[in-house]
Motif scaffolding. Sequence first.
Motif, short mmCIF file in Angstrom:
data_model
loop_
_atom_site.label_atom_id
_atom_site.label_comp_id
_atom_site.label_asym_id
_atom_site.label_seq_id
_atom_site.Cartn_x
_atom_site.Cartn_y
_atom_site.Cartn_z
N SER A 194 -24.85 -18.09 10.76
CA SER A 194 -23.71 -16.89 9.84
C SER A 194 -25.04 -16.50 8.96
CB SER A 194 -22.81 -17.82 9.02
OG SER A 194 -21.52 -17.98 10.62
N PHE A 215 -20.65 -12.19 6.90
CA PHE A 215 -21.28 -10.92 8.79
C PHE A 215 -21.12 -11.57 9.89
CE2 PHE A 215 -24.76 -10.73 4.79
CZ PHE A 215 -24.85 -9.64 5.27
N SER A 216 -20.36 -11.50 10.45
CA SER A 216 -20.18 -12.45 11.54
C SER A 216 -19.49 -11.42 13.23
CB SER A 216 -18.11 -12.77 10.97
OG SER A 216 -17.20 -12.72 11.77
N ASP A 217 -19.48 -12.07 13.83
CA ASP A 217 -19.53 -11.70 15.44
C ASP A 217 -17.60 -11.10 15.25
OD1 ASP A 217 -21.67 -10.98 16.45
OD2 ASP A 217 -22.04 -13.96 16.87
N ASN A 223 -23.49 -7.05 16.09
CA ASN A 223 -23.11 -8.14 16.57
C ASN A 223 -23.66 -8.40 15.28
OD1 ASN A 223 -25.81 -8.38 16.91
ND2 ASN A 223 -25.38 -8.58 19.17
N LEU A 224 -22.96 -10.26 15.08
CA LEU A 224 -24.01 -11.13 13.83
C LEU A 224 -25.14 -10.91 13.33
CD1 LEU A 224 -23.03 -12.71 11.53
CD2 LEU A 224 -24.27 -14.33 13.68
N SER A 225 -26.38 -10.90 14.43
CA SER A 225 -27.63 -10.73 14.39
C SER A 225 -27.85 -8.87 13.82
CB SER A 225 -28.43 -10.97 15.59
OG SER A 225 -29.25 -10.50 15.15
N GLN A 261 -25.39 -7.57 12.60
CA GLN A 261 -24.71 -6.21 10.70
C GLN A 261 -26.00 -7.81 9.64
OE1 GLN A 261 -21.30 -8.46 10.62
NE2 GLN A 261 -20.73 -7.79 12.47
N ASP A 318 -19.42 -19.25 13.39
CA ASP A 318 -18.15 -18.33 11.87
C ASP A 318 -17.72 -19.40 11.61
OD1 ASP A 318 -19.80 -16.30 10.96
OD2 ASP A 318 -19.24 -15.34 13.09
N SER A 371 -14.50 -17.90 10.08
CA SER A 371 -14.19 -17.14 11.26
C SER A 371 -12.72 -16.38 11.18
CB SER A 371 -14.22 -17.68 12.19
OG SER A 371 -12.76 -19.12 12.31
N LYS A 399 -10.39 -13.72 10.18
CA LYS A 399 -11.78 -12.22 9.70
C LYS A 399 -10.15 -11.65 8.74
CE LYS A 399 -11.13 -8.19 12.88
NZ LYS A 399 -11.22 -8.24 13.79
#
Length: 367
Positions: A177, A215-217, A227-229, A231, A352, A355, A357
């Motif tokens: 993250s 940034f988070s899946d 996806n995280l990467s 973003q 995360d 997490s 959200k």
Amino acid sequence: YPPGMFASGFRDTFDVGPPLGSGHFATVYTAVEKKTGTQFAVKVFKKQRSAEATRTQGLQQEIAMLMSVSHPNVLCLKGTYEEDDGVYLVLELAPEGELFNYIIKYQKLREPETRKIFKQLLNGLKYLHDRNIVHRDIKPENILIIDKDLHVKLADFGLAKIIGEDSFTTSLCGTPSYVAPEILEPSGQRRYSRAVDIWSLGVVLYICLCGFPPFSDELFSEKNPFNLSQQIRMGRFEFPSPYWDTVGDAALDLIEKMLMVDPMKRIKVDAALDHPWIKDKSWIDPHDSCNSLADAIENLGFVRRTVVQTRTLLAEAPGLANPASQNPSKVKVVPNQQNGARGGNPKAGNVDKFSKKPDNLDPQTKA
Ligand code: ATP
């Protein structure tokens, strides 16, 4: 090891107290120096693991690094011992534990206390960066709180590496993250330096002020198909309402400057220390008045600001352009029950940990 790196006679010098916790390689205990009664933390690498761990560059690196630093905002290493059953690193004690747990306890922090923490962290980071030391694993678990006045120190140099001004390193490390986009680039382009620490600290700043990560899946949805990467590599993140409504513009500006995808354009530690948000001396926070519940409900689902820096990754997901990203002004969010779940035990996942959200963060253009 370099001769003299480890002393013997740990148990003659210290009484070991209760454990503070354990990580991948070591268990940390409180310890009291018999002669002075001073409390320390002792990180113990047990024999079966330490035989392997001490051979690795990682521990030697951590030891050499910690022994060379001395700054009020960097956790310092007091001594190293080797006994039959393991290797003992005697560290300054951080009685108030990790910033991670502090954020979990209060869910999010107010601007003045966040500012107080970040002034110190940037000063600690400036000390390291001035000495060409890159931390490389800045995250709330590696920021330790010394006392109730919120004195903090950067800890855990297990991944840190001394690099020269022009040199760079290509090993992929860090915690997902918090990793900077340049670390996620395909190998060969993975040139990175001290700018990675500014990025990670920017992620921590964002989390402190709202309680969830930029940034988070978990933010993955039909309308946010990244996806995280992706973003991270796009530098795509939002300041959703009502969570960010009470945070001043200067804080958002600093976060945006710390989360610049281009490491050359990313703010440096000196400039960050000079940033108006850090310089702000007011303790009374003009934005501190909480929204009324009615305001919060009215605003729920709006995005105060959406940041998208590069669209190059859109090629990887044709036809999935996010409407919210095209209009960074207020965008109506349609509640989406399926994606509204919160993350459960915040320490359970590796990727995360924060997490949580924000509810209904599923942007769609206002009809
Ligand atoms: P990892 O492999 O996950 O990086 P580690 O083996 O390096 O972990 P740490 O995570 O550094 O071990 O420490 C384990 C626990 O001890 C954590 O809960 C941490 O907060 C606590 N701890 C570490 N150092 C100190 C300290 N100086 N004062 C107080 N608590 C500490």
